[in-house]
Design an enzyme around this catalytic site. Sequence first.
Site, short mmCIF file in Angstrom:
data_model
loop_
_atom_site.label_atom_id
_atom_site.label_comp_id
_atom_site.label_asym_id
_atom_site.label_seq_id
_atom_site.Cartn_x
_atom_site.Cartn_y
_atom_site.Cartn_z
N ASP A 1 54.40 88.32 -6.92
CA ASP A 1 53.82 88.82 -6.27
C ASP A 1 54.74 89.05 -5.15
OD1 ASP A 1 51.94 90.93 -5.04
OD2 ASP A 1 50.43 91.38 -6.61
N HIS A 2 55.55 90.33 -4.47
CA HIS A 2 56.39 90.02 -3.39
C HIS A 2 55.18 90.36 -2.22
CE1 HIS A 2 56.93 94.53 -4.12
NE2 HIS A 2 56.39 94.70 -2.76
N HIS B 1 49.32 93.62 -6.88
CA HIS B 1 49.01 93.32 -5.46
C HIS B 1 47.56 94.01 -4.50
CE1 HIS B 1 53.33 93.87 -6.03
NE2 HIS B 1 53.23 95.00 -6.27
#
Length: 484
Positions: free
Chosen positions: A177-178, A240
């Site tokens: 999950d960037h 996110h």
Amino acid sequence: MVSRVIPVDPFDLTIFGGTGDLARRKILPGLYRRFRSGQMPEDSRIIGAARSDLDDNQYRDEVRAALKEFVDRDRLDDASLEGFLDLIRYVSIDAMGDAGWKELKAHVRPDHISAFYFSVAPSLFGPLAERLHAYGMADQSTRIVVEKPFGRDLESARELNRTLAEHFDETQIYRIDHYLGKETVQNLMALRFGNVLFEPLWNSQYVDHIQITVAETVGVGGRGGYYDRSGAMRDMVQNHLMQLLCLIAMEPPSQFDPDAVRDEKLKAIRALDPVKPDSIVRGQYTGKGSTPSYLEDVEAEESNTESFIALKVNISNWRWAGTPIYLRTGKRLKARQSEIAVVFKDAPHSIFGAEAGRHRNILTIRLQPNEGMTLGVTIKEPGPGGMRLIDVPLDMTFAEALGAENDQVTDAYERLVMDVIRGNQTLFMRGDEVEAAWAWTDPIIESWDSTDRKPFPYEPGSSGPEESAMMLHRENRRWREIRE
Ligand code: NAD
């Protein structure tokens, strides 16, 4: 200030989907920057693996073009570019068949760290895991990196976890999950657990509420088909925003190690209350002038999918009972902004009288643009004329404060890929975390799927539907302004 770049051990990284959009825009540019900074040993290999029929040099040309498009010009020098391209190989492969697998195996050296980045559609995750195993490339030290979306509900996420678990241990699976790779997100942990100042106030006694906003100006663009089956809740909140919520709300882990951190995040997710229908506002953007509407973007006559969502979330535990967390995300909004705001309570008594107005401390953690943190404090307005109070920001924009050179401000993807090579899973989601997030999300989605309720329309360039502002207004609160 010059940061220390600690080189990683030599590795072979295979990027399945190496010709795709994500590889071109994020993964390859990130790897290039790490190479240029000196972190990547020259004995490493980056192997693009995708469907197109290319040889090494043709793929290098594609990589060169991608770097020219997506890396800042001042970081693109010929020596680094050519050095990086020397590490690149290409294998034409079929994830669903047998073509290319023996060639890939010939490139992957058994005495190097080997990692496989699954930058392909989720339907290929299982077939890739299976073939890595079948072709003898999955030993105990192999790592796989899995992109989002990780399932579309609890059942499919469980199924995906089961499939991957047939061939890899949890310690080998890096669910990316960037958002967790962003400098500010990690700084949030440093702020909370590296200072004595904040943690005593980090609870419902002192915090009135928390807002998490991820606003985008773009529409659904070329991903219309995927997006329309997904919507903002699945595409953004379940992953996110949930991850940001966890880091804000979790208890202090006993140490900064992968399982200690992820255990605390999991507990935070499990403490989330179900969300009531009147604590949810869904929206869908209309068209305006030459800007197409959502329906035009997804080329549909009708759709109930939300391109905006605002939610009020309660956490049932001793720390947070009574302090709501408001989540908001959407497309075609006023500005591109990701921000967490911790809004503290009023001082218990104002010695300055009513005319001094209402002043609150707000800690703002900005993820984009301009990563940084701001703490709003109340001071006396300078000059004569009595005690007038104003709020001023104690600002810490990292790039400025640390005098960071461009090279030191790392993008989320490059940091996370280097963590994979180092074998550090702290900033990756564990299987049980993802399942817990879906277990909370599923009933929310079912609640509107079962009623056929339409999202509220909102204009492009706005802050979302009016109803979102009203949700907070009813509780005598207001959203922070969306601005760059
Ligand atoms: P893309 O469609 O641009 O690229 C797909 C890649 O997969 C291509 O390289 C293609 O050759 C390869 N491929 C397709 N079928 C194959 C097969 N049978 N065998 C071998 N290779 C095959 O997709 P993308 O936008 O790069 O996205 C990749 C993944 O990353 C998806 O899971 C997506 O949801 C996720 N993701 C993308 C973005 C983004 O910004 N593009 C952001 C977050 C997550």
